[in-house]
Design a protein around this motif. Structure first.
Motif, mmCIF file in Angstrom:
data_model
loop_
_atom_site.group_PDB
_atom_site.id
_atom_site.type_symbol
_atom_site.label_atom_id
_atom_site.label_comp_id
_atom_site.label_asym_id
_atom_site.label_seq_id
_atom_site.Cartn_x
_atom_site.Cartn_y
_atom_site.Cartn_z
ATOM 1 N N ALA A 94 -7.524 5.864 -3.950
ATOM 2 C CA ALA A 94 -7.998 5.717 -5.330
ATOM 3 C C ALA A 94 -9.111 4.683 -5.460
ATOM 4 N N GLN A 95 -9.398 3.942 -4.390
ATOM 5 C CA GLN A 95 -10.442 2.919 -4.423
ATOM 6 C C GLN A 95 -11.828 3.545 -4.278
ATOM 7 N N ARG B 144 -2.138 -9.462 -0.514
ATOM 8 C CA ARG B 144 -1.498 -8.257 -0.001
ATOM 9 C C ARG B 144 -1.420 -8.292 1.519
ATOM 10 N N PHE C 169 -7.129 -8.122 -3.479
ATOM 11 C CA PHE C 169 -6.198 -7.842 -2.382
ATOM 12 C C PHE C 169 -5.816 -9.109 -1.596
ATOM 13 N N CYS D 98 -14.844 -0.116 -0.672
ATOM 14 C CA CYS D 98 -13.766 -0.301 0.294
ATOM 15 C C CYS D 98 -13.941 0.759 1.373
ATOM 16 N N ILE E 239 -1.289 -1.860 2.279
ATOM 17 C CA ILE E 239 -1.636 -1.026 1.130
ATOM 18 C C ILE E 239 -1.148 0.384 1.414
ATOM 19 N N ASP E 240 -0.652 1.068 0.365
ATOM 20 C CA ASP E 240 -0.175 2.437 0.608
ATOM 21 C C ASP E 240 -1.331 3.417 0.442
ATOM 22 N N TRP E 241 -1.100 4.637 0.927
ATOM 23 C CA TRP E 241 -2.164 5.637 0.957
ATOM 24 C C TRP E 241 -2.624 6.033 -0.439
ATOM 25 N N HIS E 242 -1.692 6.155 -1.386
ATOM 26 C CA HIS E 242 -2.072 6.561 -2.744
ATOM 27 C C HIS E 242 -3.062 5.560 -3.348
ATOM 28 N N GLU E 243 -2.778 4.291 -3.185
ATOM 29 C CA GLU E 243 -3.667 3.275 -3.741
ATOM 30 C C GLU E 243 -4.991 3.226 -2.987
ATOM 31 N N ALA E 244 -4.938 3.408 -1.674
ATOM 32 C CA ALA E 244 -6.152 3.317 -0.862
ATOM 33 C C ALA E 244 -7.159 4.399 -1.240
#
Length: 295
Positions: free
Chosen positions: A188-189, A178, A175, A237, A181-186
């Motif tokens: 998924a961590q 960056r 990261f 994360c 960060i968008d919610w979809h990616e967040a």
């Protein structure tokens, strides 16, 4: 009815132990027991279930406790007001803060003690419900909590911060370049988050659900310090309030960024009980908070 008897009763109810209550009240255990018995005779009801030890409050005791707390608190406030009329405000200022608001304590404390140098500041971390109970029972002078989510009832408030979410990852996790960060990616961590008994997590879950997403953290904890350590040493994360951003700035192991689309901030502010007249400590806190808000 004597005020010391009410103090014995309230102290027993809080400590749930006769010897400890007697010690805190500065009397012998027989004296405390005699005072409690005299209070029960006065009200004509048994207030405390006991054998050779404290068992619990009776239904009459539970009904009387909040009134006894308010009477003692009002007397304390009256005494403080009389003292404040002749001398600078002094003594201990009790402040309770939800974990998300703890980073705001420094600025408030500096401003409060700067204006009232005879005060000392005592800070405790607590839930919003614990803050509400303590304010009602005169066990603290003010609280720092959410103003729009599960707020205490019957309070005066001053908003001090509009909270945003902050995504935190360990350096080297990809990261570095960056800015957000968008919610979809967040979600998924591999996340470690506060457990669902904590207010910040409940608000976060509601926000994620409103976006049509689901969240399944790999680990949960009950403190932000633990979350940060799990990010630093275990490669998780996390998502925390942006109030913690100044504490993370400059740390080589941490990379943090805002969540894209987190436009609606959650207000955090100072609360005091809405009483008339307002006690000198509560009044001082409100004046300081208003000055901070204007800045």
């Amino acid at each position: 009815m004597h005020f010391r008897q009410l103090r014995y009763f309230v102290t027993i109810a809080r400590l749930r132990h006769f010897a400890q209550a007697a010690s805190e009240c500065g009397v012998s255990q027989p004296t405390l027991s005699a005072g409690l018995s005299a209070l029960e005779q006065e009200v004509g009801r048994r207030l405390v279930e006991r054998d050779r030890r404290f068992i619990g409050l009776t239904s009459h005791g539970e009904a009387m406790l909040p009134w006894a707390e308010q009477i003692l608190g009002a007397i304390s406030s009256m005494t403080s007001s009389v003292a404040a009329s002749a001398a600078p405000i002094s003594g201990e200022f009790g402040l309770m803060a939800i974990p998300a608001a703890l980073p705001l304590v420094g600025a408030f404390g500096e401003a409060l003690l700067g204006q009232f140098p005879a005060l000392t500041l005592s800070v405790r971390s607590a839930t919003s419900r614990e803050i509400e109970r303590a304010l009602n029972a005169f066990e603290c002078d003010a609280g720092l909590t959410y103003l729009d989510h599960e707020p205490p009832g019957n309070v005066l408030s001053v908003a001090l911060h509009s909270e945003r979410y902050l995504f935190v990852a360990r350096a080297g996790a990809g990261f570095e370049q960056r800015s957000d960060i968008d919610w979809h990616e967040a979600v998924a961590q591999p996340l470690c988050l506060l457990h669902q008994g904590m207010q910040f997590r409940r608000i976060l879950d509601a926000r994620i659900k409103a976006k049509g997403l689901a969240i399944a953290p790999r680990a949960v904890a009950d403190s932000y310090v633990t979350l940060f350590e799990m990010v630093r040493s275990a490669g998780f994360c996390t998502i925390v309030p942006d109030t913690y951003a100044p504490l993370l700035a400059g740390l080589e192991w941490a990379r943090f960024m805002p969540l894209d689309g987190d436009a609606d901030g959650r207000r955090i502010g100072l609360v005091v009980m809405n009483r008339s007249p307002l006690g000198p400590l509560a009044g001082a806190a409100m004046a300081v908070a208003r000055e901070l808000a204007e800045r």
